[in-house]
Design a protein around this motif. Structure first.
Motif, PDB file in Angstrom:
ATOM      1  N   ASN A 186      -9.814 -14.110  -8.462  1.00  0.00           N
ATOM      2  CA  ASN A 186     -10.294 -14.064  -9.525  1.00  0.00           C
ATOM      3  C   ASN A 186     -10.055 -12.703 -10.314  1.00  0.00           C
ATOM      4  OD1 ASN A 186     -11.893 -16.136  -9.236  1.00  0.00           O
ATOM      5  ND2 ASN A 186     -13.207 -15.837  -7.082  1.00  0.00           N
ATOM      6  N   LYS A 187      -9.531 -11.751  -9.776  1.00  0.00           N
ATOM      7  CA  LYS A 187      -9.306 -10.548 -10.586  1.00  0.00           C
ATOM      8  C   LYS A 187      -8.716 -10.951 -11.153  1.00  0.00           C
ATOM      9  CE  LYS A 187     -10.115  -6.784  -6.537  1.00  0.00           C
ATOM     10  NZ  LYS A 187      -9.084  -5.030  -6.620  1.00  0.00           N
ATOM     11  N   PRO A 188      -8.883  -9.708 -12.616  1.00  0.00           N
ATOM     12  CA  PRO A 188      -7.921 -10.294 -13.645  1.00  0.00           C
ATOM     13  C   PRO A 188      -6.506  -9.060 -12.844  1.00  0.00           C
ATOM     14  CG  PRO A 188      -9.875  -8.224 -14.519  1.00  0.00           C
ATOM     15  CD  PRO A 188      -9.843  -8.816 -12.555  1.00  0.00           C
ATOM     16  N   MET A 189      -5.458  -9.829 -13.620  1.00  0.00           N
ATOM     17  CA  MET A 189      -4.276  -9.420 -13.891  1.00  0.00           C
ATOM     18  C   MET A 189      -4.043  -7.947 -13.302  1.00  0.00           C
ATOM     19  SD  MET A 189      -1.083 -11.101 -13.179  1.00  0.00           S
ATOM     20  CE  MET A 189       0.363 -11.559 -13.693  1.00  0.00           C
ATOM     21  N   ARG A 190      -3.936  -7.652 -14.635  1.00  0.00           N
ATOM     22  CA  ARG A 190      -4.459  -6.414 -14.742  1.00  0.00           C
ATOM     23  C   ARG A 190      -4.723  -5.309 -13.223  1.00  0.00           C
ATOM     24  NH1 ARG A 190      -3.260  -2.958 -18.690  1.00  0.00           N
ATOM     25  NH2 ARG A 190      -4.489  -5.047 -20.449  1.00  0.00           N
ATOM     26  N   ASP A 191      -5.918  -5.712 -12.993  1.00  0.00           N
ATOM     27  CA  ASP A 191      -5.948  -4.949 -10.861  1.00  0.00           C
ATOM     28  C   ASP A 191      -5.116  -5.932 -10.142  1.00  0.00           C
ATOM     29  OD1 ASP A 191      -8.228  -3.436 -12.112  1.00  0.00           O
ATOM     30  OD2 ASP A 191      -9.672  -5.639 -12.262  1.00  0.00           O
ATOM     31  N   LEU A 192      -4.462  -6.728 -10.554  1.00  0.00           N
ATOM     32  CA  LEU A 192      -3.962  -7.869  -9.592  1.00  0.00           C
ATOM     33  C   LEU A 192      -2.199  -6.867  -9.611  1.00  0.00           C
ATOM     34  CD1 LEU A 192      -4.125 -11.367  -9.664  1.00  0.00           C
ATOM     35  CD2 LEU A 192      -4.786 -10.159  -7.129  1.00  0.00           C
ATOM     36  N   VAL A 193      -1.878  -6.462 -10.026  1.00  0.00           N
ATOM     37  CA  VAL A 193      -0.346  -5.545 -10.463  1.00  0.00           C
ATOM     38  C   VAL A 193      -0.738  -4.596  -9.315  1.00  0.00           C
ATOM     39  CG1 VAL A 193       0.523  -7.497 -12.426  1.00  0.00           C
ATOM     40  CG2 VAL A 193      -0.506  -5.240 -12.549  1.00  0.00           C
ATOM     41  N   ILE A 194      -1.995  -3.402 -10.295  1.00  0.00           N
ATOM     42  CA  ILE A 194      -2.146  -2.648  -9.428  1.00  0.00           C
ATOM     43  C   ILE A 194      -2.127  -2.453  -7.747  1.00  0.00           C
ATOM     44  CG2 ILE A 194      -4.041  -0.450  -9.410  1.00  0.00           C
ATOM     45  CD1 ILE A 194      -3.998  -0.712 -12.030  1.00  0.00           C
ATOM     46  N   ASP A 195      -3.128  -3.734  -7.263  1.00  0.00           N
ATOM     47  CA  ASP A 195      -3.842  -3.744  -6.027  1.00  0.00           C
ATOM     48  C   ASP A 195      -2.404  -3.751  -5.436  1.00  0.00           C
ATOM     49  OD1 ASP A 195      -5.880  -3.187  -6.340  1.00  0.00           O
ATOM     50  OD2 ASP A 195      -6.743  -5.444  -5.887  1.00  0.00           O
ATOM     51  N   ILE A 196      -1.462  -4.610  -5.606  1.00  0.00           N
ATOM     52  CA  ILE A 196       0.246  -5.317  -5.243  1.00  0.00           C
ATOM     53  C   ILE A 196       0.472  -4.143  -4.804  1.00  0.00           C
ATOM     54  CG2 ILE A 196       1.721  -7.374  -5.352  1.00  0.00           C
ATOM     55  CD1 ILE A 196      -0.308  -8.711  -6.281  1.00  0.00           C
ATOM     56  N   ALA A 197       1.066  -3.887  -6.037  1.00  0.00           N
ATOM     57  CA  ALA A 197       1.922  -2.545  -6.199  1.00  0.00           C
ATOM     58  C   ALA A 197       1.553  -1.525  -5.068  1.00  0.00           C
ATOM     59  CB  ALA A 197       1.730  -1.758  -7.410  1.00  0.00           C
ATOM     60  N   ALA A 198       0.215  -1.549  -5.274  1.00  0.00           N
ATOM     61  CA  ALA A 198       0.189   0.052  -3.872  1.00  0.00           C
ATOM     62  C   ALA A 198      -0.211  -0.668  -2.367  1.00  0.00           C
ATOM     63  CB  ALA A 198      -2.164   0.237  -4.247  1.00  0.00           C
ATOM     64  N   SER A 199      -0.265  -2.008  -2.238  1.00  0.00           N
ATOM     65  CA  SER A 199       0.021  -2.340  -1.385  1.00  0.00           C
ATOM     66  C   SER A 199       1.430  -2.366  -0.378  1.00  0.00           C
ATOM     67  CB  SER A 199      -0.080  -4.002  -0.890  1.00  0.00           C
ATOM     68  OG  SER A 199       0.800  -5.099  -1.139  1.00  0.00           O
ATOM     69  N   GLN A 200       2.723  -1.707  -1.200  1.00  0.00           N
ATOM     70  CA  GLN A 200       3.823  -1.837  -1.371  1.00  0.00           C
ATOM     71  C   GLN A 200       4.166   0.163  -0.806  1.00  0.00           C
ATOM     72  OE1 GLN A 200       5.815  -4.369  -0.560  1.00  0.00           O
ATOM     73  NE2 GLN A 200       3.522  -5.225  -0.109  1.00  0.00           N
ATOM     74  N   ILE A 201       3.437   0.486  -1.684  1.00  0.00           N
ATOM     75  CA  ILE A 201       3.449   2.059  -0.747  1.00  0.00           C
ATOM     76  C   ILE A 201       4.189   2.735   0.605  1.00  0.00           C
ATOM     77  CG2 ILE A 201       2.416   4.595  -0.802  1.00  0.00           C
ATOM     78  CD1 ILE A 201       0.637   3.564  -3.536  1.00  0.00           C
ATOM     79  N   GLY A 202       4.825   3.491   0.727  1.00  0.00           N
ATOM     80  CA  GLY A 202       5.479   3.510   1.911  1.00  0.00           C
ATOM     81  C   GLY A 202       6.780   2.605   2.394  1.00  0.00           C
ATOM     82  N   VAL A 203       6.842   1.642   1.301  1.00  0.00           N
ATOM     83  CA  VAL A 203       8.513   1.184   1.728  1.00  0.00           C
ATOM     84  C   VAL A 203       9.581   2.482   1.009  1.00  0.00           C
ATOM     85  CG1 VAL A 203       9.984  -0.982   1.167  1.00  0.00           C
ATOM     86  CG2 VAL A 203       8.030  -1.247   1.499  1.00  0.00           C
ATOM     87  N   VAL A 204      10.498   1.907   2.155  1.00  0.00           N
ATOM     88  CA  VAL A 204      11.746   2.861   1.904  1.00  0.00           C
ATOM     89  C   VAL A 204      12.448   2.626   2.384  1.00  0.00           C
ATOM     90  CG1 VAL A 204      10.672   4.945   2.445  1.00  0.00           C
ATOM     91  CG2 VAL A 204      11.493   3.723   4.186  1.00  0.00           C
TER      92      VAL A 204
END
Length: 497
Positions: A328-346
């Motif tokens: 139910n979140k706007p696309m704008r919020d979803l892409v930020i949340d998803i990108a943040a979930s990948q912080i630390g991938v190396v």
């Protein structure tokens, strides 16, 4: 099985005689916020254990199994709560230790952003109390090593989860005070399993205490305020390949990773030959029968490595699940949340433009990472928007490309909002936009804006680094990228297509 120490979430009062007869000399018990919680160490139990000569080491744990359980605010509150219970309820003697839990396989990013600030706050609270007690950590080898190196703990209790980051190496280093082993059933008629523990006799003590006796005072060295974050080399867990692995698959690097992991966590020996044969299938059967999925549900015992078995083997962070995000979140919020979930991938290895998660990003754009070395900043963005689009039930709005310059050119033929360099201001740029840089010679760099602050933007970027050099090797948050520069092409907004 002869053991000398154990830890349990159960009241041990009625088993003290049996424990003494079985040679138990130390026990790990819980402090927690909820003082009516049945797992908490009570005054009478502490006194009776002490009278029997069984030393107690307490661990403070409310849950502490995910990044959201840690912060500077929570660290301060929990330290003050633990100190109050130790001093004013249990009468724990000064000089002994209180362990705090981080009971999961934390990544480097989670350590840096959540666990370290949490323990810095604990250190400050203990210092304000006069450093009456020493601070311990129960966690993976990587977290134990990092907190010890940072001077934020004196005592370490190494989790039984041998597959956690850094655990085999930290175990071999013998820098731990307490080493936990796999659960034991039926010991002294405890209702549930207990965990056997080994006390490291190479180290002076482990912070245990007997009520009424003075503990051996130990100096507490507080970390310097300006100390640099520890760099414990948290290994990234391999990402789920997006399809089940099963018997009959040959020559697969993903199968090899499973085989090596099965060996690491004690379900081998399995030859890491990349072939999913009978021996590998039997080991998977055995693993599934003895383990649960991260959500606690039983694993299917079918010999197939699906996403749930992969997550049980490598940790829940190794499997990206769209179910964790709010549709139910706007696309704008979803892409930020998803990108943040990948912080630390190396990248693995660093500088290779490869790695389990990185390969997934690259393959999403239609490239084969085994064929060449591909810069992957746009691949990361394409993958992020693909996941958000899947959650919203629509097509990925980004053109399918791995190139920054090509993305910029193609975007002008889509419905994306294009903000050219001449139009850039803190009013025209907003979170969810993609910035694009032209670095010359057909090269570029791109990332996702998550916040605009005056003359600079805060971003999440793939194929970058936290320090700003040209050595891009992971997904990181960047806090000070200028809003506009000479190499900026502009900003693209795909969120409202």
């Amino acid at each position: 099985m002869a053991i000398g120490a154990l830890d349990t979430s159960q009241n041990s009062t009625n088993r003290i005689g049996c424990m003494r007869a079985q040679g138990i000399t130390a026990i790990g018990r819980y402090y927690t916020r909820n003082r009516s919680n049945p797992k908490i160490l009570k005054v009478d139990e502490a006194r009776r254990l002490s009278d029997a000569g069984i030393a107690i080491w307490p661990v403070y744990q409310n849950r502490h199994r995910q990044a959201g359980d840690f912060s500077a605010i929570k660290g301060k509150q929990e330290a003050e709560d633990a100190l109050d219970y130790a001093k004013n309820v249990i009468n724990q003697p000064a000089g002994s230790g209180i362990y705090f839990s981080a009971d999961f396989d934390a990544t480097q990013a989670v350590f840096d952003n959540s666990i370290r600030p949490h323990f810095e706050a604990i250190v400050a609270a203990f210092a304000a109390d006069g450093n009456r007690y020493r601070i311990g950590i129960y966690s993976s080898g990587a977290v134990c090593k990092a907190l010890l190196a940072a001077g934020l703990v004196q005592l370490t209790w190494l989790s039984q989860s041998s597959g956690f980051r850094g655990t085999p190496d930290f175990k071999a280093s013998r820098r731990w005070n307490i080493l936990q082993a796999l659960p034991l059933s039926g010991f002294c008629n405890f209702d549930d399993d207990v965990d056997p523990d080994t006390i490291n006799t190479d180290i002076s003590d482990f912070g245990g205490f007997l009520v009424g006796q003075v503990a051996t005072p130990q100096p507490f060295v507080v970390a310097e305020a300006a100390a640099a974050p520890a760099a414990p080399e948290f290994a990234a867990m391999p990402a789920f390949p997006g399809r089940p692995l099963q018997r009959g698959e040959f020559g697969s690097d993903d199968v090899k990773r499973v085989q090596e992991r099965l060996n690491d966590v004690g379900f081998g020996p399995v030859a890491p030959d990349k072939d999913f044969g009978q021996v590998t299938q039997n080991a998977v059967f055995h693993f599934q029968a003895r383990n649960s999925a991260p959500d606690g549900k039983p694993l299917p015992i079918d010999g197939v490595v699906d996403s749930s078995t992969w997550a049980a083997l490598f940790g829940p962070g190794a499997v990206f699940s769209t179910a964790a995000f709010d549709p139910n979140k706007p696309m704008r919020d979803l892409v930020i949340d998803i990108a943040a979930s990948q912080i630390g991938v190396v990248e693995q290895p660093r500088g290779s433009n490869r790695g389990p998660e990185v390969d997934v990003f690259i393959r999403t754009t239609g490239l084969d990472p085994s064929e060449a070395s591909f810069p992957w900043c746009v691949c990361f963005l394409y993958w992020v928007f693909a996941q958000a689009a899947k959650i919203k039930g629509k097509e990925n709005p980004l053109p399918k490309t791995a190139g920054v310059i090509v993305l910029w050119q193609l975007a002008r033929h889509t419905e994306a909002q294009v903000v050219h360099k001449s139009e850039v201001s803190d009013q025209t740029v907003k979170p969810g936009m993609i910035f694009a840089l032209d670095l010359g010679g057909g090269h570029g760099h791109a990332g996702l804006v998550i916040e605009v602050r005056g003359d600079h933007v805060i971003t999440i970027e793939g194929n970058t680094n936290p320090g700003g050099s040209s050595d891009g090797f992971g997904v990181f948050r960047r806090d000070a990228r200028p809003l506009t520069t000479g190499v900026l092409l502009g900003y693209l907004d795909f969120c409202e297509i």
